[in-house]
Design a protein around this motif. Structure first.
Motif, PDB file in Angstrom:
ATOM      1  N   GLY A 104       3.462  -1.099  -5.860  1.00 17.05           N
ATOM      2  CA  GLY A 104       2.960  -0.189  -4.884  1.00 17.05           C
ATOM      3  C   GLY A 104       1.429  -0.220  -5.511  1.00 17.05           C
ATOM      4  N   THR A 105       0.602  -0.156  -4.801  1.00 16.54           N
ATOM      5  CA  THR A 105      -0.841  -0.041  -5.088  1.00 16.54           C
ATOM      6  C   THR A 105      -1.624   0.987  -4.160  1.00 16.54           C
ATOM      7  OG1 THR A 105      -2.813  -1.196  -5.441  1.00 16.54           O
ATOM      8  CG2 THR A 105      -1.470  -1.690  -3.552  1.00 16.54           C
ATOM      9  N   ALA A 106      -2.915   1.288  -4.628  1.00 15.46           N
ATOM     10  CA  ALA A 106      -3.695   2.183  -4.085  1.00 15.46           C
ATOM     11  C   ALA A 106      -3.990   1.520  -2.734  1.00 15.46           C
ATOM     12  CB  ALA A 106      -4.984   2.399  -5.005  1.00 15.46           C
ATOM     13  N   CYS A 107      -4.741   2.223  -1.757  1.00 16.60           N
ATOM     14  CA  CYS A 107      -5.139   1.906  -0.492  1.00 16.60           C
ATOM     15  C   CYS A 107      -5.747   0.248  -0.481  1.00 16.60           C
ATOM     16  CB  CYS A 107      -6.109   2.710   0.148  1.00 16.60           C
ATOM     17  SG  CYS A 107      -6.748   2.415   1.669  1.00 16.60           S
ATOM     18  N   LEU A 108      -5.231  -0.443   0.466  1.00 21.18           N
ATOM     19  CA  LEU A 108      -5.688  -1.797   0.578  1.00 21.18           C
ATOM     20  C   LEU A 108      -6.678  -1.805   1.874  1.00 21.18           C
ATOM     21  CD1 LEU A 108      -2.240  -3.891  -0.091  1.00 21.18           C
ATOM     22  CD2 LEU A 108      -4.206  -3.793  -1.474  1.00 21.18           C
ATOM     23  N   ALA A 109      -7.025  -0.609   2.243  1.00 16.44           N
ATOM     24  CA  ALA A 109      -8.149  -0.643   3.410  1.00 16.44           C
ATOM     25  C   ALA A 109      -7.929  -1.577   4.682  1.00 16.44           C
ATOM     26  CB  ALA A 109      -9.191  -0.982   2.631  1.00 16.44           C
ATOM     27  N   ARG A 113      -4.468  10.058   5.842  1.00 18.42           N
ATOM     28  CA  ARG A 113      -3.894  11.395   5.621  1.00 18.42           C
ATOM     29  C   ARG A 113      -3.974  11.918   4.264  1.00 18.42           C
ATOM     30  NH1 ARG A 113       0.689   8.142   7.050  1.00 18.42           N
ATOM     31  NH2 ARG A 113       1.355   8.400   9.255  1.00 18.42           N
ATOM     32  N   GLY A 114      -4.806  11.309   3.433  1.00 21.16           N
ATOM     33  CA  GLY A 114      -5.276  11.929   2.103  1.00 21.16           C
ATOM     34  C   GLY A 114      -4.208  12.251   1.267  1.00 21.16           C
ATOM     35  N   SER A 115      -2.984  11.385   1.450  1.00 25.12           N
ATOM     36  CA  SER A 115      -1.835  11.877   0.792  1.00 25.12           C
ATOM     37  C   SER A 115      -1.010  10.223   0.361  1.00 25.12           C
ATOM     38  CB  SER A 115      -0.859  12.680   1.223  1.00 25.12           C
ATOM     39  OG  SER A 115      -0.239  12.311   2.598  1.00 25.12           O
ATOM     40  N   SER A 116       0.338  10.349  -0.278  1.00 20.91           N
ATOM     41  CA  SER A 116       0.896   9.491  -0.404  1.00 20.91           C
ATOM     42  C   SER A 116       1.666   9.008   0.636  1.00 20.91           C
ATOM     43  CB  SER A 116       2.143   9.598  -1.391  1.00 20.91           C
ATOM     44  OG  SER A 116       1.660  10.111  -2.750  1.00 20.91           O
ATOM     45  N   CYS A 117       1.992   7.836   1.036  1.00 20.46           N
ATOM     46  CA  CYS A 117       2.384   7.054   2.107  1.00 20.46           C
ATOM     47  C   CYS A 117       3.977   7.011   2.026  1.00 20.46           C
ATOM     48  CB  CYS A 117       1.665   5.719   2.461  1.00 20.46           C
ATOM     49  SG  CYS A 117       2.135   4.929   3.779  1.00 20.46           S
ATOM     50  N   ALA A 118       4.584   7.695   2.953  1.00 20.78           N
ATOM     51  CA  ALA A 118       6.017   7.792   2.771  1.00 20.78           C
ATOM     52  C   ALA A 118       6.641   6.503   3.537  1.00 20.78           C
ATOM     53  CB  ALA A 118       6.700   9.102   3.617  1.00 20.78           C
ATOM     54  N   PRO A 119       6.055   5.763   4.480  1.00 18.39           N
ATOM     55  CA  PRO A 119       6.741   4.458   4.924  1.00 18.39           C
ATOM     56  C   PRO A 119       6.232   3.458   3.872  1.00 18.39           C
ATOM     57  CG  PRO A 119       5.356   5.491   6.866  1.00 18.39           C
ATOM     58  CD  PRO A 119       5.213   6.487   5.423  1.00 18.39           C
ATOM     59  N   GLY A 120       5.061   3.477   3.159  1.00 15.65           N
ATOM     60  CA  GLY A 120       4.784   2.306   2.437  1.00 15.65           C
ATOM     61  C   GLY A 120       5.848   2.469   1.120  1.00 15.65           C
ATOM     62  N   PHE A 121       6.067   3.722   0.575  1.00 12.62           N
ATOM     63  CA  PHE A 121       6.946   3.782  -0.457  1.00 12.62           C
ATOM     64  C   PHE A 121       8.536   3.355   0.067  1.00 12.62           C
ATOM     65  CE2 PHE A 121       4.400   7.026  -2.587  1.00 12.62           C
ATOM     66  CZ  PHE A 121       4.448   6.433  -3.935  1.00 12.62           C
ATOM     67  N   CYS A 157       0.968  -1.189   0.238  1.00 14.26           N
ATOM     68  CA  CYS A 157       0.272  -0.050  -0.059  1.00 14.26           C
ATOM     69  C   CYS A 157       1.140   1.231  -0.078  1.00 14.26           C
ATOM     70  CB  CYS A 157      -1.007   0.107   1.293  1.00 14.26           C
ATOM     71  SG  CYS A 157      -2.253   1.166   1.208  1.00 14.26           S
ATOM     72  N   LYS A 158       0.585   2.274  -1.057  1.00 15.18           N
ATOM     73  CA  LYS A 158       1.413   3.410  -1.045  1.00 15.18           C
ATOM     74  C   LYS A 158       0.431   4.518  -0.772  1.00 15.18           C
ATOM     75  CE  LYS A 158       1.797   3.420  -6.084  1.00 15.18           C
ATOM     76  NZ  LYS A 158       1.050   4.484  -6.112  1.00 15.18           N
ATOM     77  N   ALA A 159      -0.768   4.482  -0.664  1.00 12.84           N
ATOM     78  CA  ALA A 159      -1.644   5.698  -0.402  1.00 12.84           C
ATOM     79  C   ALA A 159      -2.288   5.647   0.802  1.00 12.84           C
ATOM     80  CB  ALA A 159      -2.737   5.552  -1.344  1.00 12.84           C
ATOM     81  N   CYS A 160      -1.850   6.747   1.599  1.00 19.61           N
ATOM     82  CA  CYS A 160      -2.708   6.869   3.081  1.00 19.61           C
ATOM     83  C   CYS A 160      -4.061   7.499   3.146  1.00 19.61           C
ATOM     84  CB  CYS A 160      -1.734   7.451   3.854  1.00 19.61           C
ATOM     85  SG  CYS A 160      -2.310   7.322   5.672  1.00 19.61           S
ATOM     86  N   LYS A 161      -4.915   6.683   3.099  1.00 19.55           N
ATOM     87  CA  LYS A 161      -6.437   7.134   3.117  1.00 19.55           C
ATOM     88  C   LYS A 161      -6.572   8.125   4.538  1.00 19.55           C
ATOM     89  CE  LYS A 161      -8.787   3.367   5.311  1.00 19.55           C
ATOM     90  NZ  LYS A 161      -9.880   2.500   5.295  1.00 19.55           N
TER      91      LYS A 161
END
Length: 150
Positions: free
Chosen positions: A64-69, A33-41, A27-31
């Motif tokens: 990397g993918t969008a939010c995995l919820a 925070r509404g932004s990219s996910c630095a820890p995911g990257f 997961c590289k999108a933080c729902k």
């Protein structure tokens, strides 16, 4: 009649093409925070390098993918990671700290590649992943008039 607007089922942001026999999704999108996910990257970059160093680069694509919820908002940067392959169970793990060693993720990759259907018991997972299992989803079996398609 339902008048709610519907979005297309497979928009490009949520579609991930698989080019290797197995795929690891980070997961590289933080729902939250509404932004990219630095820890995911960061985890994505480390995991790609670790999979290549372990000699698993031909078996696994790490994407990397969008939010995995599956994340927990108050766990400060913990990540969600999934494994999938055609005709195999899909696994989803959460609360993965990208700063921790990732040897368990590499070991799970070895186990997953070795099992024909991807189906394992939680006891088969590396110890740190056992407590972080969010889901084990059976492989899809699509049945048509002509028969089963896997």
């Amino acid at each position: 009649m339902d008048d709610r607007p519907r979005r297309p089922a497979g928009t490009p942001a949520y579609s991930v093409v698989q080019s290797a026999p197995h795929q690891i999704l980070v997961c590289k999108a933080c729902k939250h925070r509404g932004s990219s996910c630095a820890p995911g990257f960061a985890l994505l970059k480390r995991l790609r390098a670790a999979i290549a160093a372990a000699g698993l680069g031909d078996e696994f694509e790490v994407s990397g993918t969008a939010c995995l919820a599956g994340c927990v908002p108050d766990h400060g940067g913990a990540c969600v990671v999934g494994w999938r392959a055609n005709a195999k169970a899909t696994w989803l793990f959460g609360d993965i700290d990208p700063a921790q060693p990732i040897d368990d993720l590499v070991e799970f990759s070895r186990l997953y590649a070795a099992v024909d259907d991807g189906w394992m018991s939680g006891r088969d997972c590396p110890p740190r992943l056992c407590d972080n299992t969010l889901a084990r989803i059976p492989a899809a079996l699509i049945v048509t008039r002509e028969g089963a398609i896997q």
